[in-house]
Design an enzyme around this catalytic site. Structure first.
Site, PDB file in Angstrom:
ATOM      1  CB  CYS A 190      -5.204  18.217  30.322  1.00 43.33           C
ATOM      2  SG  CYS A 190      -6.082  18.997  28.948  1.00 43.33           S
ATOM      3  N   GLY A 191      -8.287  16.679  30.589  1.00 42.34           N
ATOM      4  CA  GLY A 191      -9.650  17.050  30.948  1.00 42.34           C
ATOM      5  C   GLY A 191     -10.045  18.364  30.326  1.00 42.34           C
TER       6      GLY A 191
END
Length: 273
Positions: free
Chosen positions: A114-115
């Site tokens: 997801c970063g």
């Protein structure tokens, strides 16, 4: 340096029977980035191009404007149980007159999926860019775009052996491949590509296309804005927030790019039939 892939044995079950075979996996390991000895980020990544990744990450988070803002970047001692350096710890020293912005005082924790997570608000993510894509009047022909997924796929050596990484590539609007990188995290692959450009001192990335092997998230558009990339193309879909940011910043977002078929979601004037 760390390995990008590793071998393991698996039990393979097929209609014709079950057997044991060797398989290749994409490596996922943590990388800690420290600035002046203080931990700034821990991210899960595929080892390789760590210096590029760090340049890209610091640029897209608004911590540096160019490679000149970094005085020293080096691996620190990080050892495994057998005393070997894991190359999973990088220390960055900024130029004497460069200070961390207040928005960077928090510690980032990122995953390969997801970063950067847990940002306080949309405004905190919408970082100010020195390289406005809207200032670039470039366009691209649909025939050029149609070639890019295959060109990216040809450059994905780790994917070919593991099937477990994302790819990102930077092309000129004429279709020339500039750089391609892979990682278990799609955002990491983009940071590696942008970090390559930071080190080459080629920002802003005018007249370029960022080609992605998966979907287009808000964060990937934000990273492109920070680097001045005016066109993003992907084989999958964008999110609604990614399209909103693309529209706001003049970034053309092309999704479901498969063969001669594609959807244009924002800045449609850049895509020429």
């Amino acid at each position: 340096m760390g390995r990008a892939s590793a071998r393991t044995r698996v039990r393979r079950i097929r209609p014709s029977g079950t057997d044991s075979r060797a398989d290749t996996l994409a490596v996922e390991e943590p990388l800690e980035i420290r600035v002046a000895g203080e931990s700034l980020s821990v991210t899960m990544r595929t080892p390789g191009a760590d210096i590029e990744f760090t340049h890209g990450f610091l640029l897209t988070e608004g911590i540096i404007d160019s490679a000149d803002d970094i005085a020293v970047i080096r691996y620190c001692d990080g050892v495994d149980d057998e005393g070997r350096n894991t190359y999973n710890l990088l220390d960055v020293t900024l130029r004497d007159d460069r200070r961390l912005p207040e928005t960077a005082t928090r510690n980032f924790f990122t995953t390969s999926s997801c970063g950067v997570c847990g940002k306080a608000s949309l405004d905190a993510v919408r970082l100010a860019s020195n390289h406005r894509p809207a200032d670039d009047d470039c366009t691209v022909d649909v025939d050029t775009l149609a070639q890019l997924p295959g060109r990216l796929r040809e450059s994905q050596k780790i994917f070919s052996s593991t099937g477990g990484v994302h790819g990102a590539a930077l092309f000129t609007t004429e279709g020339t491949l500039l750089v391609a990188r892979e990682d278990v995290g799609r955002h990491n692959a983009v940071d590696k590509v942008i970090g390559w450009a930071v080190q080459k001192n080629t920002l802003p990335l005018r007249n370029t296309i960022l080609m992605l092997s998966g979907r287009v998230s808000f964060e990937l558009v934000q990273k492109s804005v920070m680097a001045g990339i005016p066109i993003i193309a992907a084989v999958s879909a964008p999110s609604s927030l990614a399209v909103d940011l693309g529209t706001e910043q003049g970034v053309a977002i092309v999704g479901f790019l498969r063969g001669e078929s594609m959807n244009v979601y924002s800045a449609g004037h850049r895509i020429v039939e």
